[in-house]
Design an enzyme around this catalytic site. Structure first.
Site, short mmCIF file in Angstrom:
data_model
loop_
_atom_site.label_atom_id
_atom_site.label_comp_id
_atom_site.label_asym_id
_atom_site.label_seq_id
_atom_site.Cartn_x
_atom_site.Cartn_y
_atom_site.Cartn_z
N GLU A 1 9.41 1.33 11.06
CA GLU A 1 10.46 2.29 10.72
C GLU A 1 9.81 3.67 10.81
O GLU A 1 9.06 4.06 9.91
CB GLU A 1 10.98 2.04 9.30
CG GLU A 1 11.65 0.69 9.10
CD GLU A 1 13.09 0.66 9.60
OE1 GLU A 1 13.57 1.68 10.13
OE2 GLU A 1 13.73 -0.40 9.48
N LYS B 1 0.88 -1.18 0.00
CA LYS B 1 0.00 0.00 0.00
C LYS B 1 0.92 1.23 0.00
O LYS B 1 1.45 1.62 1.03
CB LYS B 1 -0.88 -0.03 1.26
CG LYS B 1 -2.24 0.63 1.08
CD LYS B 1 -2.19 2.09 0.71
CE LYS B 1 -1.96 2.99 1.91
NZ LYS B 1 -1.78 4.40 1.52
N GLU C 1 9.81 16.10 15.71
CA GLU C 1 10.21 15.96 14.32
C GLU C 1 9.39 16.92 13.46
O GLU C 1 8.16 16.83 13.41
CB GLU C 1 9.95 14.52 13.85
CG GLU C 1 10.41 14.27 12.44
CD GLU C 1 10.09 12.85 11.96
OE1 GLU C 1 8.98 12.38 12.18
OE2 GLU C 1 10.99 12.23 11.35
N CYS D 1 13.44 10.63 7.27
CA CYS D 1 13.37 10.16 8.66
C CYS D 1 14.72 10.33 9.36
O CYS D 1 14.78 10.63 10.54
CB CYS D 1 12.93 8.72 8.70
SG CYS D 1 13.91 7.67 7.64
P1 NAD Z 1 2.03 8.42 7.63
O1 NAD Z 1 2.15 7.61 8.85
O2 NAD Z 1 1.00 9.47 7.56
O3 NAD Z 1 1.81 7.52 6.34
C1 NAD Z 1 2.62 6.42 6.04
C2 NAD Z 1 1.79 5.38 5.32
O4 NAD Z 1 0.80 4.90 6.21
C3 NAD Z 1 1.05 5.89 4.09
O5 NAD Z 1 1.03 4.87 3.10
C4 NAD Z 1 -0.36 6.10 4.62
O6 NAD Z 1 -1.35 6.01 3.63
C5 NAD Z 1 -0.47 4.96 5.61
N1 NAD Z 1 -1.47 5.17 6.66
C6 NAD Z 1 -1.97 6.32 7.16
N2 NAD Z 1 -2.88 6.08 8.12
C7 NAD Z 1 -2.97 4.73 8.24
C8 NAD Z 1 -3.70 3.87 9.08
N3 NAD Z 1 -4.57 4.32 9.99
N4 NAD Z 1 -3.51 2.53 8.97
C9 NAD Z 1 -2.62 2.04 8.07
N5 NAD Z 1 -1.91 2.81 7.23
C10 NAD Z 1 -2.07 4.15 7.32
O7 NAD Z 1 3.49 9.02 7.42
P2 NAD Z 1 3.97 10.00 6.29
O8 NAD Z 1 3.47 11.36 6.61
O9 NAD Z 1 3.66 9.42 4.96
O10 NAD Z 1 5.56 9.93 6.50
C11 NAD Z 1 6.18 10.76 7.40
C12 NAD Z 1 6.68 10.00 8.59
O11 NAD Z 1 7.33 8.80 8.20
C13 NAD Z 1 7.73 10.76 9.38
O12 NAD Z 1 7.51 10.63 10.76
C14 NAD Z 1 9.03 10.09 8.98
O13 NAD Z 1 10.07 10.26 9.88
C15 NAD Z 1 8.60 8.68 8.84
N6 NAD Z 1 9.53 7.92 7.96
C16 NAD Z 1 10.36 7.01 8.53
C17 NAD Z 1 11.27 6.31 7.75
C18 NAD Z 1 12.18 5.28 8.37
O14 NAD Z 1 12.77 4.50 7.63
N7 NAD Z 1 12.34 5.24 9.66
C19 NAD Z 1 11.33 6.55 6.39
C20 NAD Z 1 10.46 7.47 5.84
C21 NAD Z 1 9.56 8.16 6.65
#
Ligand code: NAD
Length: 478
Positions: A247, A172, A380, A281
């Site tokens: 992650e 997804k 963050e 991240c």
């Molecule tokens: P997000 O959590 O909003 O979304 C991530 C994914 O989760 C998307 O595909 C989204 O559609 C899905 N999602 C959203 N709500 C959901 C739910 N209730 N159930 C299941 N899936 C759901 O995060 P974002 O805004 O896309 O990314 C930013 C965050 O991700 C930051 O905190 C960043 O640090 C972190 N990040 C971490 C890494 C790592 O490797 N540690 C890498 C990239 C981003």
């Protein structure tokens, strides 16, 4: 351009026919539409994956799986320019960074493809009358929830490893950046992956993402994204008693001692927060600088910040726009909070004059000095916002570096070899860089966090093991 899911090797519209507009962050205009995945779509994808796992996919040897991944790596590499152009439009990142993502994806696929048949088990000494074999086996059907900031790289490290280990997968992607993953999935079909081994369902997190996290047919989950969503995903996984790799975010510090090679450090101190507009991240979002060189380093970083420009991705600016309007507003709100706390803006960058008016551009900002307790030191931002805090000695540096809820990455800059090892080993972070930061992309290196940065490891060989479990065979022979 209209894009549907890829389920069981076929392009499939959403079960209720609904679509989502895809806006380019470059100008805020709709440039594509994607299927808005439903619970039924996730269910169809999980069933297709189960079919592959119990059928054609599992009949392949590890070497054959590996060869398919290596073929896909070659196809991605050949398609890198088109993938980069698509990513730049979808995600807004500068073209050369998007191309670097495509090349990194190819390398992940090559790495995991060539590791597929090197994943050995164990033989355990036991009773003289028994032979014990421990086999590494795939979990089964794995779910992969991917964020928008590095879709290709995160697909590579998580889906690449899961496929190499023999799992069938359901992905997804983030609603804001799904297009390169769909394109790579269709390349996978072209190079001969069996139908159902790799399924992609696009759509919203709260519908498609939540349905994938909660689906009882999923045997293991990989989630990359925000800590809040990570909690929801892990809670859903717990209902089905399956494991999950999280992650999550970071508030990573770069510690600069007074004997550091500043000429070497300075470009990296700035780049670590500017790359991908700070939407990384592992961004180095905090500078901890030893008191005696604090003003000097702040001046040099400020000079570099004043020259930074956000702009159109095709022009390869220092940074592109933020991913969407919500993210742009989130960053602006943090800037307001910083100013509201009375923090000093040491320097700001700008937005290029030719940046399209409707795009989500934010000028980079550098705050110094910033108390360790400040919201900008603790939370963050996920944008081009850097803070600097002075420290007196090694003990204080370690305390401050480890003093947030996160623990993803850390950097240490010093010419003292003993100190670099001592401080490096004191960091509560999954990766620690000494006199460098984020060196070489790290496809081969285990990556993951402590605390609010998550748990489990992806990347490297450890990331491959993560997508397996064991079966122990106890054979009596006497
Ligand atoms: P997000 O959590 O909003 O979304 C991530 C994914 O989760 C998307 O595909 C989204 O559609 C899905 N999602 C959203 N709500 C959901 C739910 N209730 N159930 C299941 N899936 C759901 O995060 P974002 O805004 O896309 O990314 C930013 C965050 O991700 C930051 O905190 C960043 O640090 C972190 N990040 C971490 C890494 C790592 O490797 N540690 C890498 C990239 C981003």
């Amino acid at each position: 351009m209209v894009h549907h899911h890829l389920i069981g090797g076929r392009s499939v519209p959403a079960s209720n026919g609904e679509m989502l507009d895809v806006l380019s962050p470059v100008d805020g205009k709709v440039f594509a539409r994607i299927a808005s995945g439903t619970k039924q779509d996730i269910d169809a994808a999980v069933r297709a994956a189960r079919g592959a796992f119990e059928g054609a996919w599992s009949r392949l040897t590890a070497t054959e799986r590996g060869r398919l991944l290596i073929r896909l790596a070659a196809a991605v590499e050949a398609d890198a320019d088109a993938l980069a152009a698509l990513e730049s439009c979808d995600n807004g990142k500068p073209l050369r960074q998007a191309r670097a993502d495509a090349v990194a994806l190819a390398r992940y696929l090559e790495f995991y493809g060539s590791a597929a048949d090197k994943l050995h088990g164990d033989v355990i000494p036991y009773l003289t009358t028994h032979f014990i074999g421990v086999e590494r086996v795939p979990h089964g059907v794995t779910g992969h929830i991917v964020p928008w900031n590095y879709p290709m790289q995160i697909f590579g490290r998580s889906v690449g490893a899961a496929l190499a280990a023999g799992n069938a997968t359901v992905v997804k992607p983030a609603e804001d950046a799904s297009l390169t993953i769909l394109r790579v999935a269709s390349l996978a079909r072209e190079v001969g992956f069996p139908d159902g081994a790799l399924n992609v369902v696009t759509g919203l997190g709260r519908t498609a993402g939540a349905a994938l996290a909660a689906h009882p047919g999923i045997d293991f989950l990989s989630f990359t994204g925000s800590p809040e969503t990570g909690t929801a995903v892990q809670t859903a996984a717990a209902q089905n008693h399956v494991g999950v790799t999280l992650e999550l975010g970071g508030k990573s510090a770069q510690v600069v001692f007074d004997d550091a090679d500043l000429e070497r450090a300075l470009p990296t101190l700035v780049n670590a927060i500017i790359q991908n507009g700070g939407q990384t991240c592992s961004a180095g979002s905090r500078l901890l600088i030893q008191r005696g060189i604090f003003d000097k380093v702040v001046d040099s970083v400020s000079e570099r910040f004043r020259a930074l420009k956000a702009g159109r991705p095709e022009a390869n600016p220092d940074l592109g726009p933020m991913i969407n309007q919500a993210q742009q507003r989130r960053v602006q709100a943090y800037l307001e909070r910083g100013r509201g706390e009375g923090l000093t803006v040491a320097a700001s960058g700008g937005v290029a004059e030719d940046a399209p008016a409707g795009g989500y551009y934010v000028a980079p900002a550098f705050f110094a000095p910033v108390p360790h307790e400040s919201v900008l030191s603790q939370e963050e931002v996920f944008g081009p916002v850097l803070v600097a805090t002075p420290f007196e000695d090694e003990a204080e540096a370690v305390r401050l570096a480890n003093g947030t809820a996160y623990g993803l990455v850390a950097g240490v800059w010093t010419r003292d070899a003993m100190r670099s090892t001592r401080v490096g080993r004191a960091m509560r972070a999954g990766q620690v860089f000494v006199n460098c930061y984020g060196a070489g992309g790290g496809i081969e290196l285990p990556f993951g966090g402590f605390g609010r940065s998550g748990h489990g490891r992806e990347k490297g060989f450890e990331g491959l093991v993560e997508f397996t479990t064991t079966r122990t065979l106890v054979i009596a022979h006497g």
